[in-house]
Design an enzyme around this catalytic site. Structure first.
Site, PDB file in Angstrom:
ATOM      1  N   ARG A 115      56.128  11.761  24.871  1.00  0.00           N
ATOM      2  CA  ARG A 115      55.274  12.963  24.888  1.00  0.00           C
ATOM      3  C   ARG A 115      53.889  12.675  25.466  1.00  0.00           C
ATOM      4  O   ARG A 115      53.344  13.458  26.240  1.00  0.00           O
ATOM      5  CB  ARG A 115      55.108  13.498  23.465  1.00  0.00           C
ATOM      6  CG  ARG A 115      56.380  14.055  22.866  1.00  0.00           C
ATOM      7  CD  ARG A 115      56.046  14.591  21.481  1.00  0.00           C
ATOM      8  NE  ARG A 115      57.211  15.107  20.807  1.00  0.00           N
ATOM      9  CZ  ARG A 115      58.031  14.377  20.053  1.00  0.00           C
ATOM     10  NH1 ARG A 115      57.808  13.079  19.906  1.00  0.00           N
ATOM     11  NH2 ARG A 115      59.071  14.932  19.450  1.00  0.00           N
ATOM     12  N   ASN A 166      58.300  -5.145  23.096  1.00  0.00           N
ATOM     13  CA  ASN A 166      57.086  -4.807  23.851  1.00  0.00           C
ATOM     14  C   ASN A 166      55.894  -5.686  23.470  1.00  0.00           C
ATOM     15  O   ASN A 166      54.807  -5.537  24.027  1.00  0.00           O
ATOM     16  CB  ASN A 166      56.690  -3.346  23.610  1.00  0.00           C
ATOM     17  CG  ASN A 166      57.701  -2.394  24.203  1.00  0.00           C
ATOM     18  OD1 ASN A 166      58.435  -2.765  25.107  1.00  0.00           O
ATOM     19  ND2 ASN A 166      57.749  -1.179  23.688  1.00  0.00           N
ATOM     20  N   ARG A 179      49.163   0.704  21.506  1.00  0.00           N
ATOM     21  CA  ARG A 179      49.219  -0.256  20.414  1.00  0.00           C
ATOM     22  C   ARG A 179      48.618  -1.586  20.871  1.00  0.00           C
ATOM     23  O   ARG A 179      48.927  -2.067  21.970  1.00  0.00           O
ATOM     24  CB  ARG A 179      50.672  -0.499  19.973  1.00  0.00           C
ATOM     25  CG  ARG A 179      51.220   0.558  19.071  1.00  0.00           C
ATOM     26  CD  ARG A 179      50.577   0.449  17.667  1.00  0.00           C
ATOM     27  NE  ARG A 179      51.025   1.461  16.743  1.00  0.00           N
ATOM     28  CZ  ARG A 179      50.409   2.637  16.517  1.00  0.00           C
ATOM     29  NH1 ARG A 179      49.332   2.962  17.172  1.00  0.00           N
ATOM     30  NH2 ARG A 179      50.885   3.477  15.610  1.00  0.00           N
ATOM     31  N   ASP A 216      41.523   1.154  23.458  1.00  0.00           N
ATOM     32  CA  ASP A 216      41.282   1.940  22.240  1.00  0.00           C
ATOM     33  C   ASP A 216      42.002   1.294  21.068  1.00  0.00           C
ATOM     34  O   ASP A 216      41.874   1.732  19.938  1.00  0.00           O
ATOM     35  CB  ASP A 216      41.751   3.385  22.441  1.00  0.00           C
ATOM     36  CG  ASP A 216      41.356   4.273  21.271  1.00  0.00           C
ATOM     37  OD1 ASP A 216      40.157   4.249  20.891  1.00  0.00           O
ATOM     38  OD2 ASP A 216      42.230   4.961  20.710  1.00  0.00           O
ATOM     39  N   GLU A 251      42.992  -5.433  15.281  1.00  0.00           N
ATOM     40  CA  GLU A 251      42.062  -4.371  14.875  1.00  0.00           C
ATOM     41  C   GLU A 251      42.072  -4.062  13.381  1.00  0.00           C
ATOM     42  O   GLU A 251      41.094  -3.513  12.860  1.00  0.00           O
ATOM     43  CB  GLU A 251      42.373  -3.080  15.645  1.00  0.00           C
ATOM     44  CG  GLU A 251      43.676  -2.404  15.214  1.00  0.00           C
ATOM     45  CD  GLU A 251      43.966  -1.152  16.027  1.00  0.00           C
ATOM     46  OE1 GLU A 251      44.022  -1.250  17.265  1.00  0.00           O
ATOM     47  OE2 GLU A 251      44.153  -0.080  15.413  1.00  0.00           O
ATOM     48  N   HIS A 253      40.058   2.828  18.128  1.00  0.00           N
ATOM     49  CA  HIS A 253      41.288   3.594  17.834  1.00  0.00           C
ATOM     50  C   HIS A 253      40.946   5.056  17.528  1.00  0.00           C
ATOM     51  O   HIS A 253      41.329   5.586  16.467  1.00  0.00           O
ATOM     52  CB  HIS A 253      42.054   2.945  16.677  1.00  0.00           C
ATOM     53  CG  HIS A 253      43.544   3.173  16.748  1.00  0.00           C
ATOM     54  ND1 HIS A 253      44.459   2.206  16.416  1.00  0.00           N
ATOM     55  CD2 HIS A 253      44.264   4.248  17.120  1.00  0.00           C
ATOM     56  CE1 HIS A 253      45.683   2.694  16.569  1.00  0.00           C
ATOM     57  NE2 HIS A 253      45.577   3.936  16.999  1.00  0.00           N
TER      58      HIS A 253
END
Ligand code: COI
Length: 332
Positions: free
Chosen positions: A155, A212, A235, A259, A264, A297
């Protein structure tokens, strides 16, 4: 029916109140703490848990929830990569996420960052703070001249394709499962290597699956077009940060917008009071570069998205408790 919501922020409270007003039959308790071993006892006597966090949902947490009689865990976000699948399934806890709270929120932010890199805005802001309001040498590039490579066309990736096409850029994409509509447009390349070699800007929209992990590494960076710009609003685990730093140092990578960051958790969405106190040297290395944009993020963080996250997760949790079904149930 009783639902406890963990990690509730001030900006979410009005949406929880709205949902509660529309569902008077459900008793809802909101707590600000995240769900972990130290806060789990708050879930005693509840039928369902709604949570939002990047901390892990460990076997010990899931075993305990099950022993309390909790039937459903509903996440207010997309990613379910931090849920222990074995423990979830062993305990027969139903899981749901919010698969599409606002694909536009992420896509618009990814494109914002592309534009900022192309127009060198960070350099102009830094110069301006020192009283330097000159033009040169930061002459910019135009989006309509770029080939933008979109890795994964779910999406969010599809929304990025649409927006970037609106700028007149050439868009190419790779996805192991191409979207039939986009396929008709002929934008897919056959391999990630082809995407890397042809893209001026590479934007990642893949999930954090094991395969990934560190997909952007020394080997894949070697396949990229010199001067590439990399955007990651997906991610942190997709990028090997050390390899990215090497690519930036060598000049092979001309810019990056991150981001998300692989380390993180415990760092993003925390106020350390000063730059020096941020406890991560690699992140600070990246933040100090004038061709790297780091944000904590925030791509998801819009009013529309937050409202949808609360409403969809609460409704899913109630449905999973009531009849064991929800259209956003996730099997892992
Ligand atoms: C997600 O929805 O999975 C996100 O990336 C949002 C995040 C802050 C948990």
């Amino acid at each position: 029916m009783k639902i406890i919501a963990y990690g509730v922020r001030k900006d979410e409270e009005p949406y929880f109140k709205q949902w509660e007003a529309a569902h008077p039959e459900v008793e809802v308790k909101e707590v600000a703490n995240l769900l972990d071993d130290s806060t789990i006892d708050d879930a005693k006597d509840f039928d369902g848990v709604v949570a939002f966090q990047q901390k892990p949902y460990t076997a010990s947490i899931l075993d305990k929830l099950s022993s309390f009689g909790v039937k459903a865990l509903s996440l207010r976000n997309v990613g379910v990569d931090n849920v222990d699948a074995d423990a979830l399934n062993k305990n027969h806890i139903k899981l749901s996420n919010v698969p599409a709270y606002s694909p536009s929120a992420i896509a618009e932010f990814a494109v914002t960052e592309m534009m900022r890199l192309l127009r060198n805005t960070k350099r102009y802001e830094d110069k301006g703070r020192h009283g330097n309001l000159t033009w040169a040498p930061e002459i910019a590039e135009e989006m309509n001249q770029q080939t933008v490579g979109v890795y994964a066309t779910g999406r969010i990736g599809r929304q990025v394709v649409k927006i970037v096409q609106g700028f007149g850029a050439k868009v190419i994409a790779y996805d192991p499962y191409p979207n039939p509509e986009l396929k008709k447009e002929g934008i897919y390349v056959d391999t990630p290597a082809e995407l890397y070699a042809k893209s001026d800007i590479l934007t990642l929209h893949a999930p954090a699956l094991k395969e990934n992990d560190h997909m952007i590494n020394d080997d894949t960076i070697a396949q990229m077009k010199p001067g590439i710009k990399i955007i990651n609003c997906a991610r942190g685990s997709l990028i090997d940060t050390d390899a990215l730093i090497r690519g930036l140092d060598s000049g092979k990578i001309a810019g990056a917008a991150l981001d998300v960051y692989e380390d993180e958790v415990g760092i993003f969405n925390v106020d350390f009071g000063s730059f020096d106190k941020i406890p991560d040297a690699r992140l600070k290395n990246l933040m100090e570069r004038d061709n790297v944009l780091v944000s904590p993020h925030i791509a998801f963080y819009t009013k529309v998205a937050v409202k949808n996250m609360v409403e969809i997760s609460m409704t899913a949790n109630a449905n999973l408790i009531e009849n064991g079904k929800s259209d956003v149930e996730v099997k892992i």
